[in-house]
Design a protein around this motif. Structure first.
Motif, short mmCIF file in Angstrom:
data_model
loop_
_atom_site.label_atom_id
_atom_site.label_comp_id
_atom_site.label_asym_id
_atom_site.label_seq_id
_atom_site.Cartn_x
_atom_site.Cartn_y
_atom_site.Cartn_z
N ALA A 124 -8.32 7.30 -11.52
CA ALA A 124 -8.08 6.67 -10.22
C ALA A 124 -6.58 6.50 -9.99
CB ALA A 124 -8.78 5.31 -10.15
N TRP A 125 -6.24 6.36 -8.71
CA TRP A 125 -4.90 5.96 -8.29
C TRP A 125 -5.06 4.73 -7.42
CZ3 TRP A 125 -0.55 8.07 -10.21
CH2 TRP A 125 -0.62 9.37 -10.76
N PHE A 126 -4.14 3.78 -7.59
CA PHE A 126 -4.23 2.51 -6.87
C PHE A 126 -2.91 2.22 -6.19
CE2 PHE A 126 -3.93 -2.15 -6.66
CZ PHE A 126 -5.12 -2.45 -6.00
N GLY A 127 -2.95 1.98 -4.87
CA GLY A 127 -1.74 1.67 -4.12
C GLY A 127 -1.74 0.22 -3.68
N PRO A 128 -0.98 -0.65 -4.34
CA PRO A 128 -0.97 -2.06 -3.98
C PRO A 128 -0.22 -2.32 -2.69
CG PRO A 128 0.67 -1.63 -5.68
CD PRO A 128 -0.07 -0.34 -5.47
N ILE A 150 -16.28 -6.97 -4.04
CA ILE A 150 -14.88 -7.38 -4.11
C ILE A 150 -14.54 -8.17 -2.84
CG2 ILE A 150 -12.47 -6.61 -4.17
CD1 ILE A 150 -13.86 -6.12 -6.78
N PRO A 151 -14.06 -9.42 -2.96
CA PRO A 151 -13.67 -10.17 -1.76
C PRO A 151 -12.45 -9.52 -1.10
CG PRO A 151 -13.92 -11.62 -3.68
CD PRO A 151 -13.90 -10.21 -4.20
N MET A 152 -12.59 -9.16 0.14
CA MET A 152 -11.53 -8.45 0.83
C MET A 152 -10.68 -9.41 1.67
SD MET A 152 -11.67 -5.20 0.08
CE MET A 152 -12.77 -4.25 -0.97
N SER A 153 -9.48 -8.92 2.03
CA SER A 153 -8.55 -9.66 2.89
C SER A 153 -8.15 -11.00 2.30
CB SER A 153 -9.16 -9.86 4.29
OG SER A 153 -9.48 -8.62 4.87
N GLN A 154 -7.99 -11.05 0.97
CA GLN A 154 -7.50 -12.22 0.27
C GLN A 154 -6.24 -11.85 -0.49
OE1 GLN A 154 -11.88 -14.30 -0.62
NE2 GLN A 154 -10.50 -13.83 -2.29
N ASP A 155 -5.48 -12.87 -0.92
CA ASP A 155 -4.24 -12.57 -1.62
C ASP A 155 -4.46 -12.08 -3.04
OD1 ASP A 155 -4.96 -14.94 -2.83
OD2 ASP A 155 -3.25 -16.08 -2.10
N ASP A 156 -5.73 -12.10 -3.51
CA ASP A 156 -6.03 -11.57 -4.84
C ASP A 156 -6.98 -10.37 -4.78
OD1 ASP A 156 -8.35 -12.87 -4.08
OD2 ASP A 156 -8.65 -13.89 -6.01
N THR A 157 -7.15 -9.81 -3.56
CA THR A 157 -8.06 -8.67 -3.43
C THR A 157 -7.63 -7.49 -4.30
OG1 THR A 157 -8.79 -9.24 -1.19
CG2 THR A 157 -8.91 -6.92 -1.81
N GLY A 158 -6.34 -7.18 -4.27
CA GLY A 158 -5.85 -6.05 -5.06
C GLY A 158 -6.06 -6.28 -6.55
N ALA A 159 -5.76 -7.48 -7.02
CA ALA A 159 -5.92 -7.79 -8.44
C ALA A 159 -7.38 -7.67 -8.85
CB ALA A 159 -5.39 -9.19 -8.73
N ARG A 160 -8.27 -8.15 -8.00
CA ARG A 160 -9.71 -8.08 -8.33
C ARG A 160 -10.21 -6.63 -8.33
NH1 ARG A 160 -13.34 -13.07 -6.29
NH2 ARG A 160 -11.88 -14.77 -6.64
N GLN A 161 -9.72 -5.84 -7.35
CA GLN A 161 -10.15 -4.44 -7.31
C GLN A 161 -9.64 -3.69 -8.52
OE1 GLN A 161 -12.18 -2.50 -4.77
NE2 GLN A 161 -12.20 -1.68 -6.85
N LEU A 162 -8.39 -3.93 -8.89
CA LEU A 162 -7.83 -3.25 -10.05
C LEU A 162 -8.56 -3.67 -11.33
CD1 LEU A 162 -5.62 -1.28 -10.89
CD2 LEU A 162 -4.05 -3.21 -11.09
N GLU A 163 -8.90 -4.95 -11.43
CA GLU A 163 -9.66 -5.42 -12.60
C GLU A 163 -11.02 -4.74 -12.66
OE1 GLU A 163 -11.13 -9.63 -14.59
OE2 GLU A 163 -10.79 -9.51 -12.43
N ARG A 164 -11.67 -4.57 -11.50
CA ARG A 164 -12.97 -3.91 -11.46
C ARG A 164 -12.87 -2.49 -12.01
NH1 ARG A 164 -17.44 -3.96 -7.87
NH2 ARG A 164 -17.24 -6.24 -7.91
N LEU A 165 -11.82 -1.79 -11.63
CA LEU A 165 -11.63 -0.42 -12.12
C LEU A 165 -11.44 -0.40 -13.63
CD1 LEU A 165 -9.18 0.93 -9.38
CD2 LEU A 165 -11.67 1.14 -9.42
N HIS A 166 -10.63 -1.33 -14.13
CA HIS A 166 -10.37 -1.38 -15.57
C HIS A 166 -11.63 -1.76 -16.35
CE1 HIS A 166 -5.81 -2.00 -14.74
NE2 HIS A 166 -6.09 -0.73 -14.91
N VAL A 167 -12.39 -2.72 -15.83
CA VAL A 167 -13.64 -3.13 -16.50
C VAL A 167 -14.62 -1.96 -16.56
CG1 VAL A 167 -15.68 -4.60 -16.26
CG2 VAL A 167 -13.39 -5.58 -15.99
N ALA A 168 -14.59 -1.11 -15.55
CA ALA A 168 -15.47 0.07 -15.54
C ALA A 168 -14.98 1.16 -16.49
CB ALA A 168 -15.56 0.62 -14.13
N GLY A 169 -13.85 0.92 -17.15
CA GLY A 169 -13.34 1.89 -18.11
C GLY A 169 -12.49 2.98 -17.52
N LEU A 170 -12.05 2.80 -16.28
CA LEU A 170 -11.24 3.83 -15.63
C LEU A 170 -9.77 3.68 -16.01
CD1 LEU A 170 -13.88 3.98 -13.99
CD2 LEU A 170 -12.49 4.33 -11.93
#
Length: 212
Positions: A124-128, A150-170
């Motif tokens: 994956a590629w992630f653009g913060p 993933i809760p969207m439009s929050q100040d931690d949305t990016g962190a949560r999305q990135l964590e989801r990717l890492h937890v999935a082993g990506l």
């Protein structure tokens, strides 16, 4: 073979960029959103995507939409809408929005490369984004489950999305951080970064009217 998803909505006054009001009127904010979308469409038109999808909320399509396969947004939260369009794609797929008119082809250059770094292949590629969200997410194997919930439009949305990717082993590579246009200060910053854009021209005209 790389697919682009551009998620956007019809630029109706009172429905888009309402945080720019004031100092802009709701009509001006909508026109500025339309300019941002036009700039984004023009930028991605020059890039070698094999498939272009406009995931659209609205009825009046923007100029340039004829170059896209138009997919209506499903009902539900933004996570559900993003997940649904990822689920209809296969192969490397890149999501972007309409709030970064300063986007340059070089910002997306890595998704057309080898999808690897010094440690090996990337999934994956992630653009913060500067507001804590993200302006782009690219997946080698699109899977809506990576976004649902993933809760969207929050100040931690990016962190949560990135964590989801890492937890999935990506394994995730980093795209540049960009400023999403949410406030008038964001708009002025983006206009300075892209002074020849439609967005900058529109904003300059509107702010000149406000200060008269």
């Amino acid at each position: 073979m790389t697919t682009l998803i551009l998620i956007a909505k019809e630029t109706v006054p009172g429905r888009v960029k309402t945080r720019l009001h004031p100092p802009l009127s709701l009509e001006q904010a909508a026109e500025l959103a339309a300019a941002a979308l036009a700039d984004t469409i023009a930028t991605v038109a020059s890039l070698p995507f094999s498939r272009r999808i406009l995931c659209f909320d609205g009825s009046l399509l923007p100029p340039g939409a004829e170059a896209f396969e138009v997919v209506p947004q499903v009902s539900g939260g933004l996570d559900e809408r993003l997940a649904a369009v990822f689920d209809v794609c296969s192969g490397p797929t890149v999501l972007i929005g309409m709030d970064t008119p300063q986007l340059r082809p070089t910002d997306l250059a890595p998704v057309f490369g080898a999808w690897s770094d010094d440690d090996g292949p990337l999934d994956a590629w992630f653009g913060p984004a500067n507001d804590g969200g993200f302006w782009s997410l690219a997946l080698a194997r699109p899977d809506g489950a990576l976004l649902r919930g993933i809760p969207m439009s929050q100040d931690d949305t990016g962190a949560r999305q990135l964590e989801r990717l890492h937890v999935a082993g990506l394994r995730v590579g980093a795209l540049p951080m960009l400023t999403d246009v949410d406030t008038i200060a964001d708009a002025e910053e983006v206009a300075e970064l892209a002074p020849s854009s439609r967005f900058a021209a529109a904003l300059t005209g509107f702010l000149t009217e406000v200060t008269r």
